[in-house]
Design a protein around this motif. Structure first.
Motif, PDB file in Angstrom:
ATOM      1  N   PHE A   6       0.961  -1.167  -0.001  1.00  0.00           N
ATOM      2  CA  PHE A   6       0.003   0.005  -0.048  1.00  0.00           C
ATOM      3  C   PHE A   6       0.731   1.258   0.145  1.00  0.00           C
ATOM      4  N   ASP A   7       0.377   2.171  -0.888  1.00  0.00           N
ATOM      5  CA  ASP A   7       1.030   3.421  -0.692  1.00  0.00           C
ATOM      6  C   ASP A   7       0.441   4.180   0.555  1.00  0.00           C
ATOM      7  N   LEU A   8       0.772   5.194   1.096  1.00  0.00           N
ATOM      8  CA  LEU A   8       0.049   5.816   2.274  1.00  0.00           C
ATOM      9  C   LEU A   8      -0.710   7.050   1.906  1.00  0.00           C
ATOM     10  N   ASP A   9      -0.175   8.135   1.383  1.00  0.00           N
ATOM     11  CA  ASP A   9      -0.559   9.289   1.302  1.00  0.00           C
ATOM     12  C   ASP A   9      -1.539   9.142  -0.090  1.00  0.00           C
ATOM     13  N   GLY A  10      -3.008   9.421   0.005  1.00  0.00           N
ATOM     14  CA  GLY A  10      -3.725   9.221  -0.766  1.00  0.00           C
ATOM     15  C   GLY A  10      -4.637   7.906  -0.976  1.00  0.00           C
ATOM     16  N   VAL A  11      -3.854   7.016  -0.148  1.00  0.00           N
ATOM     17  CA  VAL A  11      -4.545   5.882  -0.179  1.00  0.00           C
ATOM     18  C   VAL A  11      -5.100   5.313   1.158  1.00  0.00           C
ATOM     19  N   ILE A  12      -4.321   5.438   2.155  1.00  0.00           N
ATOM     20  CA  ILE A  12      -4.705   4.921   3.545  1.00  0.00           C
ATOM     21  C   ILE A  12      -5.205   6.275   4.206  1.00  0.00           C
ATOM     22  N   VAL A  13      -4.606   7.337   3.978  1.00  0.00           N
ATOM     23  CA  VAL A  13      -4.986   8.637   4.541  1.00  0.00           C
ATOM     24  C   VAL A  13      -4.957   9.866   3.563  1.00  0.00           C
ATOM     25  N   ASP A  14      -5.650  11.056   3.580  1.00  0.00           N
ATOM     26  CA  ASP A  14      -5.686  12.035   2.723  1.00  0.00           C
ATOM     27  C   ASP A  14      -4.795  13.144   3.430  1.00  0.00           C
ATOM     28  N   THR A  15      -3.594  13.006   3.209  1.00  0.00           N
ATOM     29  CA  THR A  15      -2.566  13.987   3.692  1.00  0.00           C
ATOM     30  C   THR A  15      -2.329  14.844   2.553  1.00  0.00           C
ATOM     31  N   ALA A  16      -2.718  14.974   1.304  1.00  0.00           N
ATOM     32  CA  ALA A  16      -2.233  15.904   0.335  1.00  0.00           C
ATOM     33  C   ALA A  16      -2.683  17.255   0.807  1.00  0.00           C
ATOM     34  N   LYS A  17      -3.901  17.182   1.547  1.00  0.00           N
ATOM     35  CA  LYS A  17      -4.414  18.746   1.939  1.00  0.00           C
ATOM     36  C   LYS A  17      -3.418  19.280   3.011  1.00  0.00           C
ATOM     37  N   TYR A  18      -2.627  18.508   3.818  1.00  0.00           N
ATOM     38  CA  TYR A  18      -1.725  19.297   4.471  1.00  0.00           C
ATOM     39  C   TYR A  18      -0.681  19.290   4.148  1.00  0.00           C
ATOM     40  N   HIS A  19      -0.060  18.708   2.881  1.00  0.00           N
ATOM     41  CA  HIS A  19       1.107  18.999   2.295  1.00  0.00           C
ATOM     42  C   HIS A  19       0.562  20.476   1.521  1.00  0.00           C
ATOM     43  N   TYR A  20      -0.490  20.561   0.806  1.00  0.00           N
ATOM     44  CA  TYR A  20      -1.012  21.649   0.172  1.00  0.00           C
ATOM     45  C   TYR A  20      -0.862  23.029   1.042  1.00  0.00           C
ATOM     46  N   LEU A  21      -1.511  22.850   2.583  1.00  0.00           N
ATOM     47  CA  LEU A  21      -1.316  24.105   3.094  1.00  0.00           C
ATOM     48  C   LEU A  21       0.048  24.460   3.432  1.00  0.00           C
ATOM     49  N   ALA A  22       1.021  23.525   3.845  1.00  0.00           N
ATOM     50  CA  ALA A  22       2.353  23.773   3.926  1.00  0.00           C
ATOM     51  C   ALA A  22       3.079  24.577   2.984  1.00  0.00           C
ATOM     52  N   TRP A  23       2.862  23.788   1.755  1.00  0.00           N
ATOM     53  CA  TRP A  23       3.471  24.182   0.418  1.00  0.00           C
ATOM     54  C   TRP A  23       3.109  25.708   0.014  1.00  0.00           C
ATOM     55  N   LYS A  24       1.710  26.004   0.324  1.00  0.00           N
ATOM     56  CA  LYS A  24       1.217  27.042  -0.328  1.00  0.00           C
ATOM     57  C   LYS A  24       1.757  28.218   0.698  1.00  0.00           C
ATOM     58  N   ASN A  25       1.789  28.040   1.903  1.00  0.00           N
ATOM     59  CA  ASN A  25       2.461  29.087   2.684  1.00  0.00           C
ATOM     60  C   ASN A  25       3.996  29.451   2.304  1.00  0.00           C
ATOM     61  N   LEU A  26       4.423  28.333   2.018  1.00  0.00           N
ATOM     62  CA  LEU A  26       5.958  28.473   1.749  1.00  0.00           C
ATOM     63  C   LEU A  26       6.082  29.425   0.335  1.00  0.00           C
ATOM     64  N   ALA A  27       5.216  29.027  -0.455  1.00  0.00           N
ATOM     65  CA  ALA A  27       5.160  29.711  -1.875  1.00  0.00           C
ATOM     66  C   ALA A  27       4.870  31.329  -1.479  1.00  0.00           C
ATOM     67  N   LYS A  28       4.073  31.290  -0.599  1.00  0.00           N
ATOM     68  CA  LYS A  28       3.432  32.802  -0.261  1.00  0.00           C
ATOM     69  C   LYS A  28       4.545  33.439   0.282  1.00  0.00           C
ATOM     70  N   SER A  29       5.506  32.788   1.149  1.00  0.00           N
ATOM     71  CA  SER A  29       6.583  33.675   1.586  1.00  0.00           C
ATOM     72  C   SER A  29       7.767  33.857   0.553  1.00  0.00           C
ATOM     73  N   LEU A  30       7.707  33.260  -0.497  1.00  0.00           N
ATOM     74  CA  LEU A  30       8.450  33.569  -1.633  1.00  0.00           C
ATOM     75  C   LEU A  30       8.084  34.573  -2.580  1.00  0.00           C
ATOM     76  N   GLY A  31       6.826  34.697  -2.391  1.00  0.00           N
ATOM     77  CA  GLY A  31       5.911  35.632  -3.309  1.00  0.00           C
ATOM     78  C   GLY A  31       5.336  35.334  -4.335  1.00  0.00           C
ATOM     79  N   PHE A  32       4.801  33.999  -4.490  1.00  0.00           N
ATOM     80  CA  PHE A  32       3.844  33.652  -5.554  1.00  0.00           C
ATOM     81  C   PHE A  32       2.831  32.614  -5.106  1.00  0.00           C
ATOM     82  N   VAL A  33       1.832  32.468  -5.762  1.00  0.00           N
ATOM     83  CA  VAL A  33       0.619  31.720  -5.463  1.00  0.00           C
ATOM     84  C   VAL A  33       0.614  30.311  -5.888  1.00  0.00           C
ATOM     85  N   PHE A  34       0.546  29.323  -4.909  1.00  0.00           N
ATOM     86  CA  PHE A  34       0.591  28.055  -5.305  1.00  0.00           C
ATOM     87  C   PHE A  34      -0.936  27.392  -5.195  1.00  0.00           C
TER      88      PHE A  34
END
Ligand code: BG6
Ligand code: MG
Length: 215
Positions: A6-34
């Protein structure tokens, strides 16, 4: 005899939404929209490669040295969400599938790109269910390279052709195919067209489907 990986992310749990929030914030701090659409590109992709893709999207050029603190920052924020996870976040149908496999003495392993896999499994109460865990700390080559699944098969003492991979990412299906394994793709049929079987989401991963598959 068959075994599952089994893969984990997206198969056993939906962590993509948490990855997204963290990546989005990082992009924001770098000055662009993710966007969420951008986030699709990171599914199944290693942390380091994910940052590279994000920087390409923002047209930001950084040295390897400059990338390190960003990787740390992203993961710290991601872990804040992970630390709040509970067994309620196991995706629908998955617990029943694991119960069925246990009841029928069918072994299974985890084959994930995530270096946080053991922590996530612990949070959702599944850490001790897997016969073997292969994660981002164990591999030198990320999916679509078959390494993660081949190590999984080895740890389960199964031949690759007797392993069934469950995956939600294109890179994961490619890895399963390269490993000469059967694959169940969970998600968009068009994206996952190279999988042996395709299910629209985990609710379609039923015991009936499993029984048919095993026969
Ligand atoms: C994969 C996810 O399972 O793990 C990716 O689909 C993620 O989105 C990758 O980037 C690495 O995860 P982590 O937890 O090591 O940052
Ligand atoms: Mg996945």
């Amino acid at each position: 005899m068959k075994a599952f990986i089994f893969d984990l992310d997206g198969v056993i749990v939906d962590t993509a939404k948490y990855h997204y929030l963290a990546w989005k914030n990082l992009a924001k701090s770098l000055g662009f929209v993710f966007t969420e659409e951008h986030n699709e590109l990171l599914k199944g992709v290693s942390r380091v490669r994910s940052l590279e893709i994000l920087l390409e999207i923002g047209k930001v050029q950084l040295t390897e040295e400059q990338k390190q603190p960003l990787l740390l920052k992203k993961n710290e924020e991601y872990l804040e969400y992970v630390n709040k996870m509970t067994p309620n976040e196991i995706l629908p149908g998955i617990s029943d599938v694991l119960d069925y496999l246990d009841a029928n003495n069918i072994t299974y392993a985890l084959g994930s790109a995530s270096k946080n896999a053991p922590l996530i499994l612990k949070k959702v109460g599944l850490l001790n269910r897997f016969t073997a865990i292969v994660d981002g700390n164990d591999v030198s080559k990320a999916k679509p390279d078959p390494e993660v699944f081949l190590i999984g098969a080895q740890k389960l003492q199964m031949k690759p052709e007797n392993c069934i991979v469950v995956e939600d990412a294109i890179a994961g299906i490619e890895a399963a195919n390269a490993a000469n394994m059967v694959s169940i793709g969970i998600g968009d049929a068009e994206l996952l067209k190279d999988a042996t079987y395709i299910l629209k989401d985990t609710t379609d991963f039923t015991i009936d489907f499993l029984k048919n598959l095993m026969n």
